[in-house]
Design a protein around this motif. Structure first.
Motif, PDB file in Angstrom:
ATOM      1  N   LYS A  66       0.874  -1.193   0.000  1.00  0.00           N
ATOM      2  CA  LYS A  66       0.000   0.000   0.000  1.00  0.00           C
ATOM      3  C   LYS A  66       0.902   1.232   0.000  1.00  0.00           C
ATOM      4  N   GLY A  67       1.527   1.454  -1.165  1.00  0.00           N
ATOM      5  CA  GLY A  67       2.589   2.437  -1.268  1.00  0.00           C
ATOM      6  C   GLY A  67       2.161   3.876  -1.076  1.00  0.00           C
ATOM      7  N   HIS A  68       0.851   4.143  -1.141  1.00  0.00           N
ATOM      8  CA  HIS A  68       0.378   5.513  -0.939  1.00  0.00           C
ATOM      9  C   HIS A  68       0.593   5.994   0.494  1.00  0.00           C
ATOM     10  N   THR A  69       0.893   5.079   1.416  1.00  0.00           N
ATOM     11  CA  THR A  69       1.196   5.480   2.799  1.00  0.00           C
ATOM     12  C   THR A  69       2.702   5.608   3.000  1.00  0.00           C
ATOM     13  N   ALA A  70       3.391   6.043   1.956  1.00  0.00           N
ATOM     14  CA  ALA A  70       4.850   6.133   1.958  1.00  0.00           C
ATOM     15  C   ALA A  70       5.395   7.010   3.077  1.00  0.00           C
ATOM     16  N   CYS A  71       4.696   8.086   3.409  1.00  0.00           N
ATOM     17  CA  CYS A  71       5.228   8.995   4.426  1.00  0.00           C
ATOM     18  C   CYS A  71       5.459   8.276   5.752  1.00  0.00           C
ATOM     19  N   ALA A  72       4.543   7.396   6.120  1.00  0.00           N
ATOM     20  CA  ALA A  72       4.712   6.623   7.363  1.00  0.00           C
ATOM     21  C   ALA A  72       5.961   5.750   7.289  1.00  0.00           C
TER      22      ALA A  72
END
Length: 269
Positions: A66-72
């Motif tokens: 789920k790469g859209h949560t990259a900031c985490a």
């Protein structure tokens, strides 16, 4: 590292993630808050990794499908020592290597590029199979979203993992019940997930994915085949007005909301 210390680190990561998304004016903060406890347990307790040697051949592999949560992931990598902590302030800025999705050619500690959903688990199956073929001892872990599990490529990978008896593979499904624009139940409802994975020959553990006391033993479990952890989490976990709200899949808090969230997360430290 014990669960109390892991909980403290997770709260610090949540706080920095909130700040980064607010400053950048973009991000997928709801899903980041739901997965941070899992990332913390992985990087500060479970994974065999060496920040000064990010390509060490014996390292465990982790794929954030789920790469859209990259900031985490970036905040976690920074806190673990893979990248400078001050670099988080460049998130989504021009020429920054901290893009909206992880890039393995730019960011140390990122194993593969992710973003198109349904790709991370197939890649992770390949990594786990490669370890078997070469006799390597590393393990592979992959986190997917529950909406992402609607992609058929994941179920092909699940079949392959069972066929190859990949006991060195752990799939963690961030089951926060929401995807972009709607609840999972309103789109293509895969719940309950456990019987489906078991029907494909996987061992499955269901946990509270925001409880360190349940996350750690589940991640440390070792079985005779591929293992799936169905992690029941809360979208926007830790921030009262974000929790279980679909609009916080991709949204930036206003200044007033930011101050409220900052106070709530700071109080928990």
């Amino acid at each position: 590292m014990d669960t109390t210390e892991l909980e403290r680190i997770a709260r610090e990561i949540r706080l920095r993630d909130l700040q980064a998304v607010f400053e950048a004016g973009a991000g997928h903060i709801g899903g980041e808050m739901s997965v941070i406890d899992i990332l913390t347990a992985l990087y500060f307790r479970v994974l065999n990794v060496w920040p000064d040697q990010p390509k060490h051949p014996d390292r465990d592999r982790f794929v954030l499908s789920k790469g859209h949560t990259a900031c985490a992931l970036y905040v976690t990598l920074a806190k673990r020592g893979f990248i400078p902590e001050e670099e988080i302030s460049t998130f989504l800025q021009p020429h920054s290597r901290l893009n909206g999705h992880p890039n393995c050619n730019k960011v140390p500690g990122v194993e593969t590029n992710t973003g198109p959903l349904g790709h991370g688990l197939p890649v992770a199956v390949g990594m786990a199979k490669a370890a078997k073929l070469s006799g390597a001892g590393y393990r592979t872990y992959v986190v997917t979203g529950d909406g992402e599990m609607q992609e058929g490529s994941n179920w092909e990978a699940i079949m392959a993992a069972a066929q190859f008896k990949l006991d060195n593979l752990t799939l963690i499904i961030d089951h926060n019940r929401f995807q972009q624009g709607a609840a999972l139940a309103e789109t293509n409802d895969l719940a309950p997930l456990r019987p489906k994975l078991e029907a494909f020959g996987w061992e499955v553990t269901e946990i509270d994915g925001n409880s360190m006391g349940e996350i750690v033993p589940a991640l440390e479990h070792r079985g005779s085949g591929p293992h799936c952890i169905v992690a029941h989490t809360n979208k926007g976990h830790g921030i009262s007005f974000m929790q279980d709200r679909v609009e916080w899949h991709h949204k930036v808090p206003s200044r007033e909301q930011y101050e409220i969230a900052l106070a709530e997360l700071s109080e928990a430290l």
